[in-house]
Enzyme design. Structure first.
Site, PDB file in Angstrom:
ATOM      1  N   TYR A 124       8.542  38.917  36.652  1.00 25.83           N
ATOM      2  CA  TYR A 124       7.113  38.944  37.015  1.00 25.83           C
ATOM      3  C   TYR A 124       6.940  39.269  38.481  1.00 25.83           C
ATOM      4  O   TYR A 124       7.623  38.718  39.350  1.00 25.83           O
ATOM      5  CB  TYR A 124       6.477  37.580  36.731  1.00 25.83           C
ATOM      6  CG  TYR A 124       5.020  37.517  37.151  1.00 25.83           C
ATOM      7  CD1 TYR A 124       4.006  37.764  36.229  1.00 25.83           C
ATOM      8  CD2 TYR A 124       4.666  37.241  38.478  1.00 25.83           C
ATOM      9  CE1 TYR A 124       2.680  37.731  36.621  1.00 25.83           C
ATOM     10  CE2 TYR A 124       3.340  37.218  38.865  1.00 25.83           C
ATOM     11  CZ  TYR A 124       2.350  37.460  37.934  1.00 25.83           C
ATOM     12  OH  TYR A 124       1.045  37.442  38.312  1.00 25.83           O
ATOM     13  N   GLU A 212      -0.625  43.561  39.190  1.00 31.15           N
ATOM     14  CA  GLU A 212       0.273  42.660  38.466  1.00 31.15           C
ATOM     15  C   GLU A 212       1.147  43.455  37.516  1.00 31.15           C
ATOM     16  O   GLU A 212       0.632  44.243  36.716  1.00 31.15           O
ATOM     17  CB  GLU A 212      -0.546  41.617  37.679  1.00 31.15           C
ATOM     18  CG  GLU A 212       0.331  40.597  36.962  1.00 31.15           C
ATOM     19  CD  GLU A 212      -0.498  39.623  36.124  1.00 31.15           C
ATOM     20  OE1 GLU A 212      -1.173  40.066  35.177  1.00 31.15           O
ATOM     21  OE2 GLU A 212      -0.478  38.416  36.435  1.00 31.15           O
TER      22      GLU A 212
END
Ligand code: ADP
Ligand code: MG
Length: 402
Positions: A124, A212
């Site tokens: 992530y 993101e």
């Protein structure tokens, strides 16, 4: 109050990532199932992924409402061209419910067909603006592919956060911090340093508000690769990025917001029942506070800005009255550049055109206030006039709550 940030779809986000030099898969966006075969053939196998393009995350774990869309989620692996076509037929037009949509879901009007990757690990990474430090900030975790809020809640030590000093930009030591946070070493750490810098520079160059990548993957053959992309842009900077502005998908936006933008008005939807027409962000905030003080909640804010014309005011009024939630309207204008008589005439014309089914309180102050009040008083319309902000808030709350 200024325009909001603007979200784009994954396939557009990947276009942007590709442009700034970040590694993404080849893919083709389609609007009709009849385009699926050609797209899959052009990409070539052996593995494809058919991905729903909606402005909501959690698509992979989502569920379609229609039975005809099958049991699988909104991101589907396909091992043959026929499977790509079959999934496209099932998914297009169906409604996908994810943890980020309402129970009604979002209709999938577009699919992104892309190369399937062989995934070794899912990581992530995101970049945001840290409001506390006023700096661009990285968030990184080895726990990619799942919801990061959950990871941060259950295992906060697995989410690493660091800021970048704008004077130095992204330095090699930031690259090392990022690699460490992602558990990468050797050549992967090198790739990570390079990617971090690309993303940071791209974030600034494109005036992003948020970026993101979840998941960022390590492929079986040892490459870092961006498998998902969620990007939003600073609405106040969009004027200098026409290529990004062109990515706007109005079907994903609140209709009233789109209408407001057309007239240069800023519209913010809220949960209460008092519609507010104001000018300027400061006055919007104080209007909201004072409505709350008297025990009610604003339904929205419509900031008409400084230079609104009569047409803008009419448009603003139509937007406010088209919202069923609105049980009363408060117009609170401090006329500086914006003149009170223009507001008053716009309001009177608008009421004559669209009617008025809910109580309307008007508070005007500033340039040409006497002319403005006279226009309202002589209009013969059922408008409650107020002398100051306090008086106005009490009157509209009373009118709405009875
Ligand atoms: P969302 O976050 O909305 O669920 P993602 O794009 O992250 O959508 O996809 C969900 C999951 O599907 C990913 O975590 C990954 O495991 C898998 N996936 C997505 N794209 C691909 C791809 N191109 N190849 C292989 N697997 C993929
Ligand atoms: Mg994702």
């Amino acid at each position: 109050m200024g325009p909001h940030s603007m979200n784009i779809h994954e396939y557009q986000g990947k276009q942007v990532l590709k442009e700034i030099g970040a590694p993404v898969s080849e893919g083709i966006a389609i609007l009709k199932a009849s385009e699926a075969r050609a797209a899959a053939e052009k990409l070539g196998g052996p593995l494809w992924v058919v991905k729903s393009q909606i402005h909501a995350g959690g698509r992979g774990k989502g569920k379609f409402i229609e039975e005809s869309a099958g049991e699988k989620g909104g991101v589907r692996l396909a091992f043959s061209i026929d499977e790509v076509v079959e999934n496209a037929e099932q998914m297009l037009g169906a409604h996908l419910v994810t943890e980020q949509t309402s129970d009604a879901g979002k209709q999938v009007n577009r699919l992104y067909i892309e190369h399937g990757s062989d995934i070794e690990r899912e990581l992530y990474i995101s970049i945001i603006i840290n409001r506390e430090t006023s700096r661009v900030s990285f968030i990184a975790s080895t726990e990619g592919g799942m919801d990061i809020e959950g990871v941060a809640h259950d295992t906060p030590e697995k989410v690493i956060n660091f800021d970048i000093d704008p004077a130095t930009g992204f330095q090699p030591h930031h690259g090392r911090t990022l690699s460490k946070a992602l558990g990468l070493s050797g050549d992967l750490a090198k790739q990570c340093g390079k990617l971090g810098k690309i993303l940071y520079n791209g974030f600034l160059a494109k005036d992003m508000a948020m970026l993101e990548i979840n998941p960022l993957i390590v492929t079986e053959d040892g490459r870092l690769h961006c498998l998902d992309a969620k990007i939003s842009f600073d609405g106040n900077a969009l004027y200098r990025h026409p290529d990004i502005e062109a990515m706007r998908d109005e079907t994903e936006q609140d209709e009233k917001e789109v209408e407001a933008e057309k007239y240069g008005l800023s519209y913010v939807a809220l949960d209460g029942n008092i519609g507010c027409m104001v000018n300027g962000a400061g006055l919007a905030m104080s209007t909201m506070d004072i409505i709350k003080l008297y025990g009610a909640e604003p339904a929205n804010f419509l900031d008409v800005g400084g230079g609104a014309t009569k047409e803008n005011i009419i448009a603003a009024f139509k937007i406010l009255t088209s919202d069923d939630k609105v049980k009363g309207i408060l117009i609170n204008i401090f006329g500086g550049i914006m003149k009170c008589d223009i507001i008053a005439q716009g309001t009177v014309d608008a009421v004559k055109e669209v009617g008025l089914k809910v109580p309307l309180v008007v508070r005007l102050e500033g340039t040409n206030v006497e002319e403005g009040k006279a226009i309202i008083d002589n209009s013969g319309l059922n408008v409650i006039s107020a002398n100051d902000l306090d008086d106005a808030a009490q009157k509209i709350v009373k009118a709405v709550n009875g």
